[in-house]
Design a protein around this motif. Structure first.
Motif, short mmCIF file in Angstrom:
data_model
loop_
_atom_site.label_atom_id
_atom_site.label_comp_id
_atom_site.label_asym_id
_atom_site.label_seq_id
_atom_site.Cartn_x
_atom_site.Cartn_y
_atom_site.Cartn_z
N ALA A 79 -3.81 3.29 3.02
CA ALA A 79 -3.78 2.08 2.19
C ALA A 79 -2.81 1.04 2.72
CB ALA A 79 -3.42 2.45 0.75
N CYS A 134 -3.72 -4.34 -1.62
CA CYS A 134 -4.43 -5.27 -2.50
C CYS A 134 -4.23 -6.73 -2.08
CB CYS A 134 -3.95 -5.11 -3.94
SG CYS A 134 -3.98 -3.42 -4.56
N ALA A 178 -7.25 4.89 1.20
CA ALA A 178 -8.35 4.01 0.80
C ALA A 178 -9.65 4.52 1.40
CB ALA A 178 -8.09 2.58 1.27
N TYR A 205 -9.31 3.87 -4.10
CA TYR A 205 -7.99 4.37 -3.72
C TYR A 205 -7.72 5.74 -4.32
CZ TYR A 205 -7.00 -0.35 -2.11
OH TYR A 205 -7.04 -1.55 -1.46
N GLY A 251 0.80 -1.22 0.00
CA GLY A 251 0.00 0.00 0.00
C GLY A 251 0.83 1.27 0.00
N ILE A 305 -0.88 6.80 -0.09
CA ILE A 305 -2.11 6.33 -0.73
C ILE A 305 -3.19 6.20 0.34
CG2 ILE A 305 -3.14 4.46 -2.07
CD1 ILE A 305 -0.30 3.83 -3.10
#
Length: 527
Positions: free
Chosen positions: A62, A67, A51, A137, A42, A49
């Motif tokens: 993030a 992911c 989310a 995101y 992330g 980043i």
């Protein structure tokens, strides 16, 4: 990245597409490396980043929801909490006939722009909203591009030692000296088992290849050989039955730094908390758990119950961790902690030790070290009419224990992490058939049995990991083994906080008159 129930696609369908067999991939580009970091951690190259979840746009970093958390190291997704994350491999996302979901909704295949829309807005290529649990995101445009670049490489970004046709497994074995014959026997056993696996089609079409580095007399040379094993010629995917006696810390640090899983490295200190062994799995107990078994046996099977005990170890610090384990087990049993005596080998020190221990009414001695010292200690004790129970580790004891004074008959107990009786009838047949097929040596059978069991654990982990297995996936699969029966050893159970498969030991009592063990062996399990 995570998709909801409306994007469920069975993995079986994906695997039925006639996927191309991946070959060894080229190194990732700098952009792909950034994308990999975004996928797994992330973190990108630009601003942090962020989310967002749900209709209320709940915000979080993030780094907490990368992911890979939902879609897995291989991008295939894993059911979790009633959800089935969709695969994220580029081949799946862009399959030319698009996607049809269980609720009947269909949409076109993804391309780079629609993947970015999915990530940033939460819609599929036809503009349909994804499940609210799929994060959206916020990241820099260059980071979006980097993630797309990595998704295109995800299914071919293979760990070292892994190619489309082979899995390279390393080991470290002695070639000469006092341990040379053991190294030769273990090498032949593993190769024979791998040959049988390969003859049956390998592991999802990949051959198992064994790469052997030398355990040398010189410590620095052994460590250098271990480093070459993981750094040269594409490296190795995992390490099996590596011989590490006396150089455990240095060798383990090499493998740990490379993130290489180790299956049953050969050491007396299996499970020792001070060893760098996050990726290591030990099949059987080392000295720390054998020490615990000694105390547990004394508590459950010795009458009258011992009152005072001591641990006798050499002046060096090699057994300090073992002593700590033994003291901890005594406290768990509600006993006073044993005293620790560091005993030198000279006669004066031994005589003084007997005087002190006899005067303290010590009735149990846990001994670790040179058994010739134990022999002199026991002789001195017998001469003074002091006969404590003696516990020591069988694998390090040698024949000295059968020459102890007769007054100690029935009072000498040895621990063994496994015995020949642990082999099942089917396991004996399997082992004998392997020996006959591959003309294995008639010597060092215990080492052959153990290396066969280790190879079976490795193969089970690889099979459970599937075609897209990774080192991290192999570790996860072995952690999930519960009472796994190799047919060769006690049942093995591992876990995220359990790295020794059979925690405990058999305890045997010496029959000094007959010069053998008494027939009754007691298995003592520890936790």
């Amino acid at each position: 990245m995570r998709a909801g129930p409306d994007l469920r696609i069975a993995l079986a369908a994906a695997l039925g597409l006639g996927l191309a067999v991946p070959t060894a991939a080229a190194a990732l580009t700098p952009e792909e490396e950034i994308g990999k970091r975004i996928y797994f951690e992330g973190r990108g190259a630009g601003a942090p980043i962020v989310a967002f979840f749900g209709r209320d746009d709940v915000r979080m970093p993030a780094i907490l929801v990368p992911c890979a958390n939902c879609h897995g190291h291989d991008g295939l997704g894993r059911p979790e909490g009633g959800m089935e994350p969709t695969p994220t491999t580029w081949q799946y996302l862009t399959k030319p006939y698009g996607h049809r979901h269980p609720n009947g909704r269909t949409h076109r295949p993804f391309d780079a722009d629609s993947v970015i829309a999915m990530l940033a807005v939460g819609v599929d290529p036809d503009g349909n909203d994804l499940d609210p649990l799929m994060p959206r995101y916020q990241m820099d445009p260059d980071d979006f591009d980097a993630l797309i670049a990595y998704l295109k490489r995800l299914d071919t970004d293979l760990d070292p030692g892994l190619s489309g046709t082979a899995i390279r497994i390393g080991t470290l074995l002695p070639r000469g000296g006092g341990y040379g014959a053991i190294g030769t026997a273990v090498d032949a056993t593993i190769r024979g088992y791998f040959d049988d696996i390969n003859a049956a089609g390998g592991i999802f079409g990949r051959r198992l290849e064994l790469v052997v580095a030398e355990f040398a007399d010189d410590r620095a040379e052994t460590v250098a050989n271990a480093r070459r094993l993981v750094e040269e010629n594409g490296g190795v995917f995992a390490v099996l039955s590596a011989f590490a006696l006396g150089v455990e810390r240095d060798v383990f640090e090499v493998f740990e730094a490379a993130g290489v899983p180790q299956i049953d490295p050969v050491t007396l200190f299996a499970g020792h908390r001070d060893l760098p062994s996050e990726h290591a799995f030990f099949l059987l107990s080392g000295l720390p758990d054998q020490a615990r078994a000694m105390v547990a046996y004394a508590a459950r099977h010795v009458e009258p119950a011992p009152r005072t005990s001591t641990i006798v170890i050499p002046p060096s610090d090699i057994y300090d961790g073992v002593a700590r384990a033994l003291v901890d087990q005594a406290r768990r049993n509600g006993w006073a902690a044993p005293t620790v005596l560091r005993l030198a080998a000279d006669r004066g020190s031994i005589g003084q030790a007997v005087t002190e221990l006899r005067g303290g009414a010590v009735d149990v001695v846990y001994f670790f070290g040179d058994t010739s010292v134990l022999g002199r200690l026991a002789a001195e004790a017998a001469a003074r009419d002091w006969h404590p129970r003696l516990f020591l580790s069988g694998p390090t004891a040698g024949r000295t224990v059968f020459a102890l004074p007769a007054a100690f008959d029935g009072r000498v107990h040895l621990t063994y992490p496994n015995l020949p009786e642990d082999q099942s009838a089917a396991g004996r047949e399997e082992f004998q058939a392997l020996r006959e097929r591959h003309a294995l040596s008639s010597g060092h059978l215990a080492s052959q049995v153990r290396s066969l069991a280790a190879a079976k654990v490795l193969v089970e982990g690889l099979r459970r990991g599937g075609r897209s297995v990774t080192r991290a996936g192999l570790v996860t699969q072995i952690e999930r083994l519960d009472k796994f029966d190799t047919g060769q050893l006690p049942a093995l159970s591992f876990g995220s906080n359990r790295r020794v498969g059979a925690r405990g030991a058999h305890v045997l009592t010496v029959d000094l008159g007959a010069g053998r063990f008494k027939p009754e062996a007691v298995w003592v399990e520890v936790e």
